[in-house]
Design a protein around this motif. Sequence first.
Motif, mmCIF file in Angstrom:
data_model
loop_
_atom_site.group_PDB
_atom_site.id
_atom_site.type_symbol
_atom_site.label_atom_id
_atom_site.label_comp_id
_atom_site.label_asym_id
_atom_site.label_seq_id
_atom_site.Cartn_x
_atom_site.Cartn_y
_atom_site.Cartn_z
ATOM 1 N N GLY A 112 1.016 -1.680 0.184
ATOM 2 C CA GLY A 112 0.317 0.020 -0.338
ATOM 3 C C GLY A 112 0.727 0.926 0.221
ATOM 4 N N LEU A 113 0.014 2.242 0.416
ATOM 5 C CA LEU A 113 1.041 3.825 0.511
ATOM 6 C C LEU A 113 2.013 3.808 1.954
ATOM 7 C CD1 LEU A 113 1.384 6.911 -0.300
ATOM 8 C CD2 LEU A 113 -0.206 6.974 1.996
ATOM 9 N N VAL A 114 3.338 3.355 1.146
ATOM 10 C CA VAL A 114 4.699 3.838 1.602
ATOM 11 C C VAL A 114 5.115 4.914 2.143
ATOM 12 C CG1 VAL A 114 6.897 2.740 1.890
ATOM 13 C CG2 VAL A 114 5.112 1.372 0.836
ATOM 14 N N LYS A 115 5.092 5.938 1.548
ATOM 15 C CA LYS A 115 5.725 7.357 1.945
ATOM 16 C C LYS A 115 4.683 8.374 1.173
ATOM 17 C CE LYS A 115 9.643 10.401 2.240
ATOM 18 N NZ LYS A 115 10.895 10.123 2.195
ATOM 19 N N GLU A 116 4.867 9.887 1.884
ATOM 20 C CA GLU A 116 3.730 10.718 0.964
ATOM 21 C C GLU A 116 4.678 12.186 1.356
ATOM 22 O OE1 GLU A 116 -0.381 11.067 0.153
ATOM 23 O OE2 GLU A 116 0.014 10.965 2.050
ATOM 24 N N ILE A 117 4.516 12.737 0.223
ATOM 25 C CA ILE A 117 5.103 13.814 0.384
ATOM 26 C C ILE A 117 4.054 14.983 -0.186
ATOM 27 C CG2 ILE A 117 6.850 15.944 0.165
ATOM 28 C CD1 ILE A 117 8.623 13.464 -0.564
ATOM 29 N N SER A 118 3.195 16.028 0.434
ATOM 30 C CA SER A 118 3.023 17.124 0.113
ATOM 31 C C SER A 118 3.280 18.646 0.740
ATOM 32 C CB SER A 118 1.549 16.329 1.333
ATOM 33 O OG SER A 118 0.358 15.614 0.572
ATOM 34 N N GLN A 119 3.081 19.641 -0.586
ATOM 35 C CA GLN A 119 3.518 21.093 0.170
ATOM 36 C C GLN A 119 3.249 21.599 -0.916
ATOM 37 O OE1 GLN A 119 7.280 19.977 -1.370
ATOM 38 N NE2 GLN A 119 7.525 19.298 -3.276
#
Length: 215
Positions: A192-199
């Motif tokens: 599934g989702l391992v890492k996420e970067i939001s900016q």
Amino acid sequence: MNKKIVGLVTIVLLMVMMTAGCGVKQIEEQPPQVNEPAPVTPSNAITELYPLTLNSYWKYQVNESDKVLIEEKVAFAEDNKAQLIITDEATVMTIVYEYGKEPEQLMAVNSREEFYEETSLLEEKPRFKNIILQGPVEKGHTWESDGLTYTVMDMEAEVDVPAGHFTNCVVIEAKDEPNKFQNIAYYCNGVGLVKEISQGDEYRQTKELAEYEVK
């Protein structure tokens, strides 16, 4: 920031989410794990990239904190739908996802904030359709949903997070250039989702997998 951007950060941040009275848990130091899932194939791309199976859970650290700040669990699942309960220190949120075909995709179709009851929303009529994953999962594939442009940037990325070292990750970028928003999500086959970067203009948030179990 407009409502669509806030909605994506809530949903995709995965989703993006949260339980009152849920204590912050310290992560115990463990030897690094090496996770080498099989590469994504057209036959299993979406369901394996985000396997929303009943009672599966994911715990995330935020902004390189050494504490679990977000916990996500599949509380209900039936046919092609699954309901995720997401908790943090402050509140709780739920999101309903639906796997679709032709094209193969994963959509967020319903959500509730301040959701403190484990009640199924699977039978409720969809309130929206935000496509967060879409096939064919191959480098360069793009689609648009809810004012955002999604692009598959990589198919073989390697990621180091508190849960270990992951290979063969799919990297998907979501952008809203007029509002200077960018979200980069790393999905790993069978995890599934391992890492996420939001900016955006005035903020940056990272979300990294610390612990998980896919049932």
